[in-house]
Scaffold this motif. Structure first.
Motif, PDB file in Angstrom:
ATOM      1  N   PHE A 199       6.682   3.723   9.942  1.00 40.53           N
ATOM      2  CA  PHE A 199       5.683   3.669   8.883  1.00 40.53           C
ATOM      3  C   PHE A 199       6.197   4.427   7.665  1.00 40.53           C
ATOM      4  O   PHE A 199       6.799   5.491   7.794  1.00 40.53           O
ATOM      5  N   TYR A 200       5.920   3.869   6.485  1.00 37.09           N
ATOM      6  CA  TYR A 200       6.402   4.439   5.238  1.00 37.09           C
ATOM      7  C   TYR A 200       5.207   4.735   4.331  1.00 37.09           C
ATOM      8  O   TYR A 200       4.319   3.887   4.181  1.00 37.09           O
ATOM      9  N   GLN A 201       5.206   5.913   3.737  1.00 40.22           N
ATOM     10  CA  GLN A 201       4.136   6.299   2.826  1.00 40.22           C
ATOM     11  C   GLN A 201       4.670   6.365   1.405  1.00 40.22           C
ATOM     12  O   GLN A 201       5.695   7.013   1.143  1.00 40.22           O
ATOM     13  N   ILE A 202       3.964   5.689   0.485  1.00 40.11           N
ATOM     14  CA  ILE A 202       4.357   5.708  -0.919  1.00 40.11           C
ATOM     15  C   ILE A 202       3.321   6.519  -1.702  1.00 40.11           C
ATOM     16  O   ILE A 202       2.498   7.227  -1.123  1.00 40.11           O
ATOM     17  N   GLU A 203       3.355   6.414  -3.021  1.00 40.99           N
ATOM     18  CA  GLU A 203       2.461   7.210  -3.851  1.00 40.99           C
ATOM     19  C   GLU A 203       0.997   6.828  -3.641  1.00 40.99           C
ATOM     20  O   GLU A 203       0.670   5.679  -3.331  1.00 40.99           O
ATOM     21  N   ASN A 204       0.111   7.816  -3.816  1.00 39.98           N
ATOM     22  CA  ASN A 204      -1.314   7.537  -3.813  1.00 39.98           C
ATOM     23  C   ASN A 204      -1.649   6.537  -4.919  1.00 39.98           C
ATOM     24  O   ASN A 204      -1.054   6.555  -6.001  1.00 39.98           O
ATOM     25  N   ALA A 205      -2.613   5.678  -4.650  1.00 40.63           N
ATOM     26  CA  ALA A 205      -2.970   4.650  -5.629  1.00 40.63           C
ATOM     27  C   ALA A 205      -3.685   5.251  -6.834  1.00 40.63           C
ATOM     28  O   ALA A 205      -3.428   4.849  -7.975  1.00 40.63           O
ATOM     29  N   PHE A 206      -4.586   6.208  -6.596  1.00 45.44           N
ATOM     30  CA  PHE A 206      -5.437   6.708  -7.672  1.00 45.44           C
ATOM     31  C   PHE A 206      -5.471   8.234  -7.664  1.00 45.44           C
ATOM     32  O   PHE A 206      -5.071   8.883  -6.701  1.00 45.44           O
ATOM     33  N   LEU A 207      -5.980   8.788  -8.758  1.00 42.78           N
ATOM     34  CA  LEU A 207      -6.302  10.203  -8.789  1.00 42.78           C
ATOM     35  C   LEU A 207      -7.483  10.484  -7.875  1.00 42.78           C
ATOM     36  O   LEU A 207      -8.299   9.589  -7.613  1.00 42.78           O
ATOM     37  N   PRO A 208      -7.619  11.710  -7.374  1.00 41.49           N
ATOM     38  CA  PRO A 208      -8.896  12.050  -6.738  1.00 41.49           C
ATOM     39  C   PRO A 208     -10.018  11.913  -7.798  1.00 41.49           C
ATOM     40  O   PRO A 208      -9.759  12.176  -8.987  1.00 41.49           O
ATOM     41  N   TYR A 209     -11.188  11.446  -7.463  1.00 43.37           N
ATOM     42  CA  TYR A 209     -11.666  11.314  -6.095  1.00 43.37           C
ATOM     43  C   TYR A 209     -11.999   9.858  -5.853  1.00 43.37           C
ATOM     44  O   TYR A 209     -12.660   9.232  -6.689  1.00 43.37           O
ATOM     45  N   ASN A 210     -11.600   9.344  -4.688  1.00 44.53           N
ATOM     46  CA  ASN A 210     -11.800   7.933  -4.402  1.00 44.53           C
ATOM     47  C   ASN A 210     -11.790   7.719  -2.895  1.00 44.53           C
ATOM     48  O   ASN A 210     -11.133   8.461  -2.156  1.00 44.53           O
ATOM     49  N   ARG A 211     -12.523   6.701  -2.458  1.00 43.30           N
ATOM     50  CA  ARG A 211     -12.581   6.344  -1.041  1.00 43.30           C
ATOM     51  C   ARG A 211     -12.609   4.815  -0.910  1.00 43.30           C
ATOM     52  O   ARG A 211     -12.827   4.094  -1.860  1.00 43.30           O
ATOM     53  N   ASN A 212     -12.412   4.359   0.325  1.00 46.90           N
ATOM     54  CA  ASN A 212     -12.577   2.944   0.666  1.00 46.90           C
ATOM     55  C   ASN A 212     -11.669   2.031  -0.154  1.00 46.90           C
ATOM     56  O   ASN A 212     -12.120   1.097  -0.830  1.00 46.90           O
ATOM     57  N   GLY A 213     -10.368   2.286  -0.099  1.00 50.27           N
ATOM     58  CA  GLY A 213      -9.408   1.414  -0.737  1.00 50.27           C
ATOM     59  C   GLY A 213      -9.151   0.187   0.123  1.00 50.27           C
ATOM     60  O   GLY A 213      -8.661   0.297   1.247  1.00 50.27           O
ATOM     61  N   VAL A 214      -9.479  -0.990  -0.388  1.00 55.07           N
ATOM     62  CA  VAL A 214      -9.415  -2.236   0.383  1.00 55.07           C
ATOM     63  C   VAL A 214      -8.586  -3.257  -0.384  1.00 55.07           C
ATOM     64  O   VAL A 214      -8.995  -3.712  -1.462  1.00 55.07           O
ATOM     65  N   LEU A 215      -7.433  -3.622   0.167  1.00 56.61           N
ATOM     66  CA  LEU A 215      -6.555  -4.592  -0.477  1.00 56.61           C
ATOM     67  C   LEU A 215      -6.991  -6.028  -0.191  1.00 56.61           C
ATOM     68  O   LEU A 215      -7.458  -6.344   0.909  1.00 56.61           O
ATOM     69  N   PHE A 216      -6.784  -6.898  -1.180  1.00 58.64           N
ATOM     70  CA  PHE A 216      -6.935  -8.329  -0.953  1.00 58.64           C
ATOM     71  C   PHE A 216      -5.713  -8.832  -0.172  1.00 58.64           C
ATOM     72  O   PHE A 216      -4.614  -8.294  -0.318  1.00 58.64           O
ATOM     73  N   PRO A 217      -5.866  -9.871   0.651  1.00 55.57           N
ATOM     74  CA  PRO A 217      -4.769 -10.315   1.525  1.00 55.57           C
ATOM     75  C   PRO A 217      -3.684 -11.137   0.837  1.00 55.57           C
ATOM     76  O   PRO A 217      -2.773 -11.609   1.504  1.00 55.57           O
ATOM     77  N   ARG A 218      -3.777 -11.321  -0.459  1.00 60.57           N
ATOM     78  CA  ARG A 218      -2.704 -11.970  -1.220  1.00 60.57           C
ATOM     79  C   ARG A 218      -2.768 -11.475  -2.650  1.00 60.57           C
ATOM     80  O   ARG A 218      -3.781 -10.909  -3.099  1.00 60.57           O
TER      81      ARG A 218
END
Length: 312
Positions: free
Chosen positions: A130-149
């Motif tokens: 497993f590989y971890q990259i940069e956080n998507a957003f600044l704090p504060y945020n929850r429930n990050g849900v990607l679209f499947p395409r």
């Protein structure tokens, strides 16, 4: 084949629960206090998942798990050890993961502890490394849900900006990225207050399901009752090319905490949808119950769409 159980003859509900819920009990992994709000996908000849496992110290972290049938699970005894893109990427905690396959890999998002909650991002090709990259957003945020395409050539994500605490508010926003690192074009999707069951806050659930009518999104909503928060979930239909535009949204909930395993636990009165697996017209939704165990519900996509368009 996905797990499946036909709707009971006595039921007229759009979604119906598995008769043997919960499918994953709180002690199904070593040193676990609770296993819930977890993400499951098809993988090889069975299923794989990234599971929220709170341990007996009450540390929040995520682990892998595997199953042949989507019902009987073996969950790793230890949290995922990510290979980090940079040593400056920190994680004080990890919880409420989502997993979606895009192009050539499984992308993982979760609530990541970095000076408060934000959206952690990682990926795996095989559920081994497993590989971890940069956080998507600044704090504060929850429930990050990607679209499947990708949408119009960009990665797309739904999220719910928050605060440092339990967040007595929350609306859903859309963001996009050319590279999964730099996120922008933020758009408001929809907010709390539409009907009472979703009056306090809302947040995206499983990865949206693409249909001819639009993106089918299951989302949770929260009511502040005289006895505390009540988490239920409903559905919305989003435009295929401009997913921040809502075509239809449920006034009624699809599922609310009514069974004992949903009402009694570490956090009572919670049903929290995190992953949805489809096969033809069938959908099985994995959801956290009372922030303690994992349960599933079944439905037909066409019926859910009709309910959204005509019955709701």
């Amino acid at each position: 084949m996905i797990p499946w159980e036909e709707r009971p003859n006595s039921s007229t509900e759009i979604l119906w629960r598995y008769s043997k819920n919960p499918v994953i009990k709180r002690n199904a992994a070593k040193n676990s206090n609770s296993i819930f709000n977890s993400a499951i996908v098809k993988h090889k000849d069975g299923f794989a998942g990234v599971f929220r496992v709170d341990d007996k110290q009450r540390n929040m972290n995520i682990r892998t798990g595997f199953s042949k049938d989507g019902l009987d699970w073996t969950i790793n005894n230890h949290p995922i050890e990510f290979i980090k893109e940079s040593e400056e990427i920190k994680s004080d905690y990890k919880y409420d993961p989502r997993v979606v396959y895009i192009e050539d890999r499984y992308w993982i998002t979760w609530c990541n502890g970095y000076h408060g909650p934000t959206i952690g991002v990682g990926y795996t090709f095989d559920f081994e490394k497993f590989y971890q990259i940069e956080n998507a957003f600044l704090p504060y945020n929850r429930n990050g849900v990607l679209f499947p395409r990708k949408i119009n050539g960009k990665y797309a994500m739904l999220s719910r900006p928050s605060d440092t605490g339990h967040t007595p508010f929350g609306d859903i926003f859309y963001s996009e990225s050319p590279d999964m690192i730099h996120w922008g074009k933020h758009r408001y999707v929809m907010g709390a207050g539409y009907t009472p069951w979703q009056s306090l806050k809302i947040g995206p659930g499983p990865a949206p399901i693409e249909t001819k009518e639009g993106w089918l999104l299951f989302y949770h909503g929260v009511l502040l009752s005289c006895n505390g928060y009540v988490y239920s979930f409903g559905a919305a239909l989003l435009d295929l090319e401009k997913p921040w535009k809502v075509i239809k949204r449920s006034k009624s909930y699809l599922l609310s905490p009514q069974e004992i395993y949903e009402q009694v636990g570490d956090v009572p009165n919670v049903v929290f949808p995190v992953s949805a697996i489809t096969e033809n017209n069938n959908v099985v939704i994995y959801y956290g119950a009372a922030d303690t165990v994992t349960a599933i519900a079944f439905g037909y996509i066409s019926e859910i769409l009709d309910w959204l368009k005509y019955e709701n």
